[in-house]
Scaffold this motif. Structure first.
Motif, PDB file in Angstrom:
ATOM      1  N   ALA A 216      63.328 -24.118  -6.827  1.00  0.00           N
ATOM      2  CA  ALA A 216      63.780 -24.761  -5.596  1.00  0.00           C
ATOM      3  C   ALA A 216      63.539 -23.846  -4.407  1.00  0.00           C
ATOM      4  O   ALA A 216      63.274 -22.641  -4.562  1.00  0.00           O
ATOM      5  N   SER A 217      63.659 -24.405  -3.212  1.00  0.00           N
ATOM      6  CA  SER A 217      63.409 -23.628  -1.986  1.00  0.00           C
ATOM      7  C   SER A 217      64.409 -22.493  -1.809  1.00  0.00           C
ATOM      8  O   SER A 217      64.120 -21.506  -1.136  1.00  0.00           O
ATOM      9  N   ASP A 218      65.602 -22.609  -2.421  1.00  0.00           N
ATOM     10  CA  ASP A 218      66.590 -21.525  -2.320  1.00  0.00           C
ATOM     11  C   ASP A 218      66.406 -20.465  -3.409  1.00  0.00           C
ATOM     12  O   ASP A 218      67.196 -19.531  -3.512  1.00  0.00           O
ATOM     13  N   GLY A 219      65.365 -20.629  -4.239  1.00  0.00           N
ATOM     14  CA  GLY A 219      65.074 -19.651  -5.278  1.00  0.00           C
ATOM     15  C   GLY A 219      65.692 -19.948  -6.624  1.00  0.00           C
ATOM     16  O   GLY A 219      65.440 -19.222  -7.599  1.00  0.00           O
ATOM     17  N   SER A 220      66.510 -20.989  -6.721  1.00  0.00           N
ATOM     18  CA  SER A 220      67.109 -21.342  -8.010  1.00  0.00           C
ATOM     19  C   SER A 220      66.040 -21.895  -8.950  1.00  0.00           C
ATOM     20  O   SER A 220      65.076 -22.525  -8.521  1.00  0.00           O
ATOM     21  N   ASP A 243      64.152 -30.557  -2.887  1.00  0.00           N
ATOM     22  CA  ASP A 243      64.016 -29.150  -2.483  1.00  0.00           C
ATOM     23  C   ASP A 243      63.102 -28.352  -3.414  1.00  0.00           C
ATOM     24  O   ASP A 243      63.047 -27.126  -3.347  1.00  0.00           O
ATOM     25  N   THR A 244      62.372 -29.074  -4.303  1.00  0.00           N
ATOM     26  CA  THR A 244      61.430 -28.375  -5.186  1.00  0.00           C
ATOM     27  C   THR A 244      60.309 -27.748  -4.366  1.00  0.00           C
ATOM     28  O   THR A 244      59.673 -28.425  -3.552  1.00  0.00           O
TER      29      THR A 244
END
Length: 344
Positions: A216-220, A243-244
Motif C-alpha cells: 500500500a501507499s503507506d508501506g503496509s 491505496d495499492t
C-alpha cells in the motif's frame, strides 16, 4: 563505435558475461568465438561454460552444421564426460562434479592445447553461478556463459554481470522482422529497476520467501494466499485496494497474470518482477498491457553490453550485411551493435 572492439566493452568492466541467442542459429557461437579470439589477443585468461551444449559439430535438434568452439591452451572449461574425446583439444580434468546432464556428469578442466571443444554445464542459475566462481578461483579472469533465450537463467543479474545478445537472419525472413523481434527482447531485458530502494528491499524479501506481495501507499504489506504468481492474477486481484501502490510477483510475469491484475485495479500501481528473465510477455500483449496502464519494474536489471547481428540463415537466405547492421543500429542507438562476421 567502429573503433571500439567488443572485448573492450566486456572486460575489465565485467568478470562474468553471458552470450544469449535470440533463436537457434542466430550467430551465438560465432559471437562466442570472436570474443574468445579478442580476449586471447589481449592476454585475458578465460573460463567457458554453457547452460546447454555448444561446440558439437551438428545441432542435435535441427541437424544443421555448427561452427566449433575453438579455445586456446590454458582456457578453463566445463564440459561433460561424453564430450571428452580424442578429436577435441586435450583437457586436464580437475574435477568430475555431481551435476548430471543427459550427456553425463559435468566435468571441470583446463585445455592443454589449442583446439576445438564442446562446452556444457548445469542448468540451474545457482549451479551455473557456483561453477563460474570456481573457474575464477582456478585463474579465469573472464568467464563467458554460453546461454540461450529458452534457458535465460544465464542472463539473470544473480549469475552474470552483463549480456551480449546475438541475433540474426534465422529469427525472421526479412530485416524488419529481425529488428522488431530483437527490439522486443531488448525492451524486455531493459525494463527499468524499481526506483525506491525501500520498496526494492521489500520486493527482495518477498521473492526470497517465495511470496507475492501487495504494498500500500503507506508501506503496509499484504501477502496473497498463493505461493507463486504464475496464473494467479485472480487471487492477487482480490487484495487490490484504492491505496495499492506496488505489486511484487514471486514468480514469472506472464501476460495472463498481468491482464487479470490490471482488469481489477482500483488505483495506479507498479508491478515488480525479480528481473527481466522472469518476464514472459509476447510483443503484441506487451503493447496491450501498456495501454491498459501497466507499469512494469524489476528488482534487478540486466546489463545489455552489446548486440551482434548475423545476416546469414542456415535455411539458405541472407540479408545484405551492411543493411542489417545499419537497421539494427538505427533501431537501438543506445546499444552498441556489431557484425562479427564482417568485422564491423
Amino acid at each position: 563505435m567502429t573503433n571500439t572492439r567488443l572485448i573492450d566493452l566486456i572486460y575489465p568492466q565485467n568478470k562474468i558475461v553471458s552470450i544469449v541467442g535470440t533463436s537457434k542459429n542466430a550467430g551465438k557461437t560465432v559471437t562466442l568465438n570472436e570474443i574468445i579470439n579478442q580476449a586471447h589477443e589481449k592476454g585475458i585468461r578465460l573460463g567457458l561454460i554453457s547452460t546447454g551444449r555448444d561446440g558439437e559439430r551438428r545441432d542435435v535438434l535441427t541437424e544443421t552444421e555448427k561452427p566449433p568452439v575453438y579455445v586456446r591452451r590454458g582456457t578453463i572449461i566445463t564440459t561433460v564426460e561424453s564430450a571428452v574425446k580424442t578429436e577435441y583439444a586435450g583437457i586436464e580434468i580437475f574435477r568430475v562434479t555431481d551435476y548430471n546432464t543427459p550427456m553425463g556428469r559435468v566435468v571441470l578442466g583446463r585445455a592443454t592445447e589449442d583446439g576445438n571443444v564442446e562446452i556444457s554445464g548445469p542448468h540451474s542459475s545457482f549451479t551455473i553461478k557456483e561453477m563460474c566462481l570456481e573457474m575464477q578461483s582456478l585463474g579465469a579472469e573472464l568467464v563467458l556463459i554460453d546461454g540461450s533465450l529458452d534457458r535465460r537463467a544465464s542472463a539473470a543479474p544473480y549469475v552474470s554481470e552483463g549480456t551480449v545478445l546475438a541475433t540474426g537472419a534465422a529469427l525472421a525472413r526479412n530485416i524488419n522482422g529481425v529488428v522488431e523481434k530483437t527490439m522486443h527482447i531488448i525492451n524486455t531485458y531493459s525494463v527499468p529497476m524499481i526506483e525506491e530502494e525501500h520498496i526494492r528491499d521489500i520486493a527482495y524479501n518477498a521473492i526470497d520467501m517465495g511470496k507475492s506481495a501487495v504494498i500500500a501507499s503507506d508501506g503496509s504489506i499484504t501477502y496473497p494466499d498463493t505461493m507463486v504468481s504464475l496464473q494467479s492474477g485472480d487471487i492477487i486481484s482480490e487484495y487490490l485496494k484504492e491505496d495499492t501502490a506496488y505489486i511484487v510477483l514471486s514468480g514469472s510475469a506472464t501476460a495472463g497474470t498481468l491482464k487479470d491484475i490490471l482488469l481489477n485495479r482500483k488505483s495506479s500501481f507498479k508491478i515488480i518482477a525479480k528481473d527481466s528473465t522472469r518476464i514472459f510477455i509476447p510483443a503484441a500483449d506487451f503493447h496491450i498491457l501498456q495501454k491498459m496502464g501497466m507499469e512494469l519494474r524489476v528488482a534487478e536489471n540486466i546489463n545489455i553490453i552489446a548486440v551482434t547481428v548475423n545476416p546469414y540463415s542456415p535455411e539458405g537466405y541472407y540479408f545484405e550485411p551492411l543493411e542489417l547492421l545499419d537497421a539494427m543500429r538505427n533501431a537501438v542507438p543506445h546499444v552498441p551493435v556489431f557484425d562479427v562476421l564482417q568485422g564491423e
